[in-house]
Design a protein around this motif. Structure first.
Motif, mmCIF file in Angstrom:
data_model
loop_
_atom_site.group_PDB
_atom_site.id
_atom_site.type_symbol
_atom_site.label_atom_id
_atom_site.label_comp_id
_atom_site.label_asym_id
_atom_site.label_seq_id
_atom_site.Cartn_x
_atom_site.Cartn_y
_atom_site.Cartn_z
ATOM 1 N N THR A 11 -7.367 -39.884 34.647
ATOM 2 C CA THR A 11 -6.080 -40.542 34.003
ATOM 3 C C THR A 11 -6.425 -40.613 32.332
ATOM 4 O O THR A 11 -7.467 -41.200 32.152
ATOM 5 C CB THR A 11 -5.719 -41.907 34.431
ATOM 6 O OG1 THR A 11 -5.680 -41.595 35.813
ATOM 7 C CG2 THR A 11 -4.529 -41.978 33.955
ATOM 8 N N SER A 12 -5.688 -39.905 31.574
ATOM 9 C CA SER A 12 -5.764 -39.811 30.179
ATOM 10 C C SER A 12 -5.381 -41.397 29.955
ATOM 11 O O SER A 12 -4.447 -41.928 30.264
ATOM 12 C CB SER A 12 -4.854 -38.990 29.584
ATOM 13 O OG SER A 12 -3.437 -39.101 29.741
ATOM 14 N N PRO A 13 -5.849 -41.531 28.409
ATOM 15 C CA PRO A 13 -5.551 -42.912 28.184
ATOM 16 C C PRO A 13 -4.086 -43.055 27.630
ATOM 17 O O PRO A 13 -3.506 -42.021 27.119
ATOM 18 C CB PRO A 13 -6.542 -42.999 26.782
ATOM 19 C CG PRO A 13 -7.235 -41.805 26.606
ATOM 20 C CD PRO A 13 -6.738 -41.027 27.867
ATOM 21 N N ASP A 14 -3.471 -44.377 27.640
ATOM 22 C CA ASP A 14 -2.225 -44.434 27.440
ATOM 23 C C ASP A 14 -2.013 -45.432 26.387
ATOM 24 O O ASP A 14 -2.356 -46.641 26.524
ATOM 25 C CB ASP A 14 -1.368 -44.873 28.722
ATOM 26 C CG ASP A 14 -0.010 -45.162 28.450
ATOM 27 O OD1 ASP A 14 0.487 -44.698 27.272
ATOM 28 O OD2 ASP A 14 0.911 -45.287 29.447
ATOM 29 N N ARG A 15 -1.541 -45.298 25.128
ATOM 30 C CA ARG A 15 -1.421 -46.312 24.165
ATOM 31 C C ARG A 15 -0.634 -47.701 24.601
ATOM 32 O O ARG A 15 -0.670 -48.669 24.073
ATOM 33 C CB ARG A 15 -0.654 -45.713 23.089
ATOM 34 C CG ARG A 15 -1.440 -44.523 22.113
ATOM 35 C CD ARG A 15 -0.794 -44.148 20.878
ATOM 36 N NE ARG A 15 -1.514 -42.950 20.500
ATOM 37 C CZ ARG A 15 -1.467 -42.669 19.193
ATOM 38 N NH1 ARG A 15 -0.553 -43.045 18.589
ATOM 39 N NH2 ARG A 15 -2.242 -41.662 18.773
ATOM 40 N N ASP A 16 0.311 -47.323 25.372
ATOM 41 C CA ASP A 16 0.749 -48.761 25.988
ATOM 42 C C ASP A 16 0.266 -49.513 26.947
ATOM 43 O O ASP A 16 0.675 -50.446 27.390
ATOM 44 C CB ASP A 16 2.267 -48.159 26.756
ATOM 45 C CG ASP A 16 3.097 -47.314 25.584
ATOM 46 O OD1 ASP A 16 3.192 -47.874 24.385
ATOM 47 O OD2 ASP A 16 4.037 -46.396 26.388
ATOM 48 N N ALA A 17 -1.015 -49.227 27.276
ATOM 49 C CA ALA A 17 -1.438 -49.798 28.155
ATOM 50 C C ALA A 17 -2.437 -50.927 27.401
ATOM 51 O O ALA A 17 -2.501 -50.884 26.293
ATOM 52 C CB ALA A 17 -2.728 -49.071 28.921
ATOM 53 N N ALA A 24 -10.913 -48.162 28.806
ATOM 54 C CA ALA A 24 -11.939 -47.463 30.028
ATOM 55 C C ALA A 24 -11.336 -46.252 30.340
ATOM 56 O O ALA A 24 -12.163 -45.194 30.655
ATOM 57 C CB ALA A 24 -11.670 -48.580 31.205
ATOM 58 N N ASP A 25 -10.005 -46.150 30.065
ATOM 59 C CA ASP A 25 -9.526 -44.671 30.369
ATOM 60 C C ASP A 25 -10.037 -43.709 29.574
ATOM 61 O O ASP A 25 -10.335 -42.512 29.922
ATOM 62 C CB ASP A 25 -7.847 -44.880 30.445
ATOM 63 C CG ASP A 25 -7.304 -45.617 31.773
ATOM 64 O OD1 ASP A 25 -7.911 -45.668 32.672
ATOM 65 O OD2 ASP A 25 -6.108 -45.808 31.728
ATOM 66 N N ALA A 26 -9.908 -43.951 28.302
ATOM 67 C CA ALA A 26 -10.561 -43.193 27.150
ATOM 68 C C ALA A 26 -11.981 -42.624 27.431
ATOM 69 O O ALA A 26 -12.345 -41.764 27.365
ATOM 70 C CB ALA A 26 -10.486 -43.845 25.951
ATOM 71 N N ASP A 27 -12.810 -43.873 27.908
ATOM 72 C CA ASP A 27 -14.275 -43.652 28.035
ATOM 73 C C ASP A 27 -14.377 -42.607 29.402
ATOM 74 O O ASP A 27 -15.324 -41.567 29.224
ATOM 75 C CB ASP A 27 -14.958 -44.748 28.440
ATOM 76 C CG ASP A 27 -15.234 -45.514 27.057
ATOM 77 O OD1 ASP A 27 -15.109 -45.020 26.130
ATOM 78 O OD2 ASP A 27 -15.559 -46.719 27.253
ATOM 79 N N ALA A 28 -13.640 -42.831 30.468
ATOM 80 C CA ALA A 28 -13.679 -41.928 31.505
ATOM 81 C C ALA A 28 -13.095 -40.471 31.176
ATOM 82 O O ALA A 28 -13.827 -39.483 31.602
ATOM 83 C CB ALA A 28 -12.851 -42.597 32.697
ATOM 84 N N PHE A 29 -12.093 -40.538 30.619
ATOM 85 C CA PHE A 29 -11.416 -39.244 30.158
ATOM 86 C C PHE A 29 -12.436 -38.113 29.214
ATOM 87 O O PHE A 29 -12.819 -37.192 29.574
ATOM 88 C CB PHE A 29 -10.043 -39.382 29.370
ATOM 89 C CG PHE A 29 -9.450 -38.109 29.197
ATOM 90 C CD1 PHE A 29 -8.652 -37.370 30.211
ATOM 91 C CD2 PHE A 29 -9.437 -37.529 27.786
ATOM 92 C CE1 PHE A 29 -7.854 -36.340 30.305
ATOM 93 C CE2 PHE A 29 -8.681 -36.143 27.861
ATOM 94 C CZ PHE A 29 -8.079 -35.666 29.029
ATOM 95 N N LEU A 30 -12.887 -39.020 28.023
ATOM 96 C CA LEU A 30 -13.662 -38.263 27.239
ATOM 97 C C LEU A 30 -14.957 -37.924 27.912
ATOM 98 O O LEU A 30 -15.824 -36.767 27.789
ATOM 99 C CB LEU A 30 -14.155 -38.942 25.890
ATOM 100 C CG LEU A 30 -12.517 -39.232 25.086
ATOM 101 C CD1 LEU A 30 -13.083 -40.041 23.914
ATOM 102 C CD2 LEU A 30 -12.001 -37.849 24.590
ATOM 103 N N GLY A 31 -15.457 -38.964 28.887
ATOM 104 C CA GLY A 31 -16.736 -38.571 29.482
ATOM 105 C C GLY A 31 -16.745 -37.305 30.418
ATOM 106 O O GLY A 31 -17.701 -36.880 30.856
ATOM 107 N N ALA A 32 -15.573 -36.915 30.951
ATOM 108 C CA ALA A 32 -15.323 -36.025 31.796
ATOM 109 C C ALA A 32 -15.020 -34.385 31.025
ATOM 110 O O ALA A 32 -15.251 -33.378 31.704
ATOM 111 C CB ALA A 32 -14.228 -36.208 32.722
#
Length: 97
Positions: A11-17, A24-32
């Motif tokens: 899941t891509s990071p969401d600014r509203d989260a 966590a989403d940003a790290d997972a997304f960029l790591g992939a």
């Protein structure tokens, strides 16, 4: 070779989260992304190989067609057709009208 398969991106990071979820989403997304890049490059290589194989097959088919066309002799009368020696490597066709 089978077509490469892409691993789904997280899941891509969401600014509203919330900040914790965003990080966590940003790290997972960029790591992939490095895996995604490798799989994308593999797909590009696969497509190029498929295109080259298709071109080679098309060229072979054209050469075969040309060779077949050059080995056909057409006769329009029975006397000439019957005079041809069957031992030759040419395909002989008699057109009957």
């Amino acid at each position: 070779m089978a077509a490469p398969v892409f691993t789904p991106l997280p899941t891509s990071p969401d600014r509203d989260a919330s900040p914790e979820t965003f990080s966590a989403d940003a790290d997972a997304f960029l790591g992939a992304l490095p895996t995604f890049q490798t799989q994308g490059n593999s797909l590009g290589t696969f497509c190029e190989n498929q295109a080259n194989d298709a071109l080679s097959s098309a060229n072979d088919a054209a050469a075969s067609s040309s060779l077949a066309q050059s080995s056909v002799t057409t006769y329009t009368d029975v006397a000439t057709f019957n005079a041809v020696t069957p031992a030759s490597n040419t395909l002989h066709i008699l057109l009957v009208s």
